[in-house]
Scaffold this motif. Structure first.
Motif, short mmCIF file in Angstrom:
data_model
loop_
_atom_site.label_atom_id
_atom_site.label_comp_id
_atom_site.label_asym_id
_atom_site.label_seq_id
_atom_site.Cartn_x
_atom_site.Cartn_y
_atom_site.Cartn_z
N PHE A 55 35.23 -40.13 -12.73
CA PHE A 55 34.51 -38.89 -12.11
C PHE A 55 35.12 -38.67 -10.58
N ALA A 56 35.10 -39.45 -9.80
CA ALA A 56 35.98 -39.44 -8.65
C ALA A 56 37.37 -39.20 -8.65
N THR A 57 38.11 -39.75 -9.87
CA THR A 57 39.58 -39.38 -9.90
C THR A 57 39.65 -37.91 -9.91
N PHE A 58 39.13 -37.45 -11.07
CA PHE A 58 39.17 -35.74 -11.45
C PHE A 58 38.94 -35.05 -10.15
N ARG A 59 37.86 -35.31 -9.30
CA ARG A 59 37.56 -34.61 -8.36
C ARG A 59 38.49 -34.94 -7.21
N ALA A 60 39.00 -35.94 -6.92
CA ALA A 60 39.97 -36.46 -5.99
C ALA A 60 41.10 -35.81 -6.11
N LEU A 61 41.84 -35.75 -7.26
CA LEU A 61 43.10 -35.30 -7.49
C LEU A 61 43.12 -33.68 -7.61
N VAL A 62 42.20 -33.15 -7.81
CA VAL A 62 42.15 -31.60 -8.15
C VAL A 62 40.94 -30.84 -7.57
N PRO A 63 41.20 -29.87 -6.91
CA PRO A 63 40.04 -29.05 -6.38
C PRO A 63 39.46 -28.38 -7.74
N VAL A 64 38.32 -28.86 -8.03
CA VAL A 64 37.58 -28.44 -9.07
C VAL A 64 36.31 -28.44 -8.82
N ASN A 65 35.49 -27.62 -9.45
CA ASN A 65 33.91 -27.54 -9.46
C ASN A 65 33.35 -28.22 -10.65
N THR A 66 32.08 -28.42 -10.86
CA THR A 66 31.49 -29.30 -12.09
C THR A 66 30.83 -28.33 -12.88
N ALA A 67 31.12 -26.94 -12.80
CA ALA A 67 30.82 -26.06 -13.86
C ALA A 67 30.45 -26.63 -15.37
N ASN A 68 29.42 -26.23 -15.98
CA ASN A 68 29.11 -27.14 -17.27
C ASN A 68 30.20 -26.61 -18.31
N PRO A 69 31.04 -27.64 -18.65
CA PRO A 69 32.31 -27.07 -19.37
C PRO A 69 31.89 -26.64 -20.99
N ASN A 70 32.60 -26.27 -21.67
CA ASN A 70 32.48 -26.12 -23.19
C ASN A 70 33.28 -27.16 -23.96
N THR A 117 38.15 -37.69 -20.61
CA THR A 117 38.37 -37.16 -22.05
C THR A 117 39.88 -36.58 -22.23
N ASP A 118 39.98 -36.37 -23.48
CA ASP A 118 41.33 -35.80 -23.86
C ASP A 118 41.49 -34.34 -22.98
N PHE A 119 40.44 -33.74 -22.85
CA PHE A 119 40.77 -32.44 -22.14
C PHE A 119 41.14 -32.88 -20.55
N ASP A 120 40.39 -33.84 -19.95
CA ASP A 120 40.48 -34.20 -18.84
C ASP A 120 42.05 -34.67 -18.35
N ARG A 121 42.50 -35.61 -19.28
CA ARG A 121 43.76 -36.18 -19.32
C ARG A 121 44.86 -34.82 -19.46
N ALA A 122 44.57 -34.09 -20.24
CA ALA A 122 45.42 -32.99 -20.50
C ALA A 122 45.75 -32.07 -19.34
N TYR A 123 44.65 -31.94 -18.81
CA TYR A 123 44.65 -30.81 -17.45
C TYR A 123 45.32 -31.94 -16.38
N LEU A 124 44.96 -33.18 -16.15
CA LEU A 124 45.51 -33.63 -14.86
C LEU A 124 47.27 -34.20 -15.18
N VAL A 125 47.70 -34.20 -16.32
CA VAL A 125 48.86 -34.36 -16.95
C VAL A 125 49.74 -32.99 -16.52
N ALA A 126 49.00 -32.00 -16.91
CA ALA A 126 49.73 -30.63 -16.93
C ALA A 126 49.79 -30.13 -15.30
N TYR A 127 48.73 -30.32 -14.76
CA TYR A 127 48.61 -29.88 -13.19
C TYR A 127 49.60 -30.61 -12.34
N TYR A 128 49.98 -31.99 -12.73
CA TYR A 128 50.95 -32.69 -11.89
C TYR A 128 52.09 -32.73 -12.42
#
Length: 308
Positions: free
Chosen positions: A233-248, A266-277
């Motif tokens: 959780f801290a990884t995602f929030r620290a690497l990217v400016p995101v909020n915690t809106a309830n995702p689909n 999750t698969d989505f989280d990793r897809a997000y982070l890899v694409a973002y960076y």
């Protein structure tokens, strides 16, 4: 809740039955003639891929693209999205030493797995993860007494942080860099002598470089959570400016909102982070990065088990 899906690669395969039979006859001992099927006329089996698979992939891409747009804090008008430019080096406060060390190692491992450089044992700390008794009171105290911790964030950006709900808050301190991702000012704020070629429609003329990140989490919220969940959780929030809106789509960002939250990124989280960076500098614009996230998620997601 689970929206992760299983999918097979769409296919449209034509198999020549006569060709397979000839190969089998060539590779096996001879048999009685009456056991060999008639192959005078070539037979063909046609296996057609289901359009449902294509539809499922398109839907997954759409959902991922929309979710990325909803959780990402927009950059100021005309500026690219902000990314870390220094090796990731977390510091954890408020937990015992063993748990803190695990979280630091896990966060560095997560960063390395998505293509972000992780700092060594003596790296300069640039991510603070703190467990606090009351996240809103702590945030208010920092704003009053430690304004430096918010860098040059504008009022609307701070309002966006304070208006967030839930037991966590996070923000990033950024500086402006040139098109190659190098700072335009030194640590004392002095302009660096650097000449950069002008930008283009593909490569932005400037970048936003995250020089520090803060993640605050209420102590009561981590009861029953694993160190791995907290670290991810801290990884995602620290690497990217995101909020915690309830995702689909399943995301570690639901850790403090969903009783059935994932155990890790999750698969989505990793897809997000890899694409973002991604090394593709075009992905520094919101529209491009959201599209890249959708494509990467759709390329790797599984169809089969679908949540509501």
């Amino acid at each position: 809740m689970s929206n992760r899906r299983r999918v097979s690669t769409p296919f449209n395969v034509r198999i020549s039955l006569s060709g397979l039979l000839l190969l089998a006859l060539h590779c096996t001992p001879s048999v009685a003639q009456d056991t060999v099927p008639d192959t005078s006329e070539e037979s063909t089996i046609v296996v057609e891929g289901s359009r449902d698979l294509d539809n499922a992939r398109e839907e997954a891409e759409r959902l991922a693209r929309e979710q990325a747009s909803e959780i990402t804090r927009a950059a100021r008008r005309g500026l690219p999205l902000e990314r870390h430019h220094l090796p990731v080096c977390p510091f954890v406060n408020g937990m015992n030493d063993a748990v803190s060390e695990f979280i630091v190692r896990r966060m560095k491992s997560n960063a390395a797995s998505i293509g972000v450089e992780a700092g060594g044992a003596d790296c300069s700390k640039n991510i603070f993860v703190g467990l606090v008794s009351d996240v809103e009171m702590e945030l208010a105290a920092l704003l009053k007494d430690e304004a430096w911790a918010f860098g040059e964030l504008r009022r609307y950006q701070i309002d966006r942080i304070t208006s967030e709900t839930g037991p966590s808050r996070a923000w990033h301190v950024s500086i402006i860099g040139d098109r190659f991702g190098s700072p335009k000012k030194d640590a004392q704020g002095r302009q660096l002598e650097r000449i950069s070629p002008s930008g283009s429609r593909i490569v932005p003329p400037i970048t936003q470089l995250i020089s520090g990140a803060v993640v605050l989490i209420e102590k009561a919220a981590v009861i029953g959570k694993t160190p791995q969940q907290i670290a991810d959780f801290a990884t995602f929030r620290a690497l990217v400016p995101v909020n915690t809106a309830n995702p689909n789509i399943d995301s570690i960002l639901t850790l403090f909102r969903d009783e059935d939250a994932p155990q890790e990124l999750t698969d989505f989280d990793r897809a997000y982070l890899v694409a973002y960076y991604s090394d593709d500098t075009r992905n520094l614009s919101s529209e491009n990065v959201f599209g890249a996230i959708g494509e990467r998620y759709a390329d790797n997601f599984d169809v089969g088990e679908t949540g509501n």
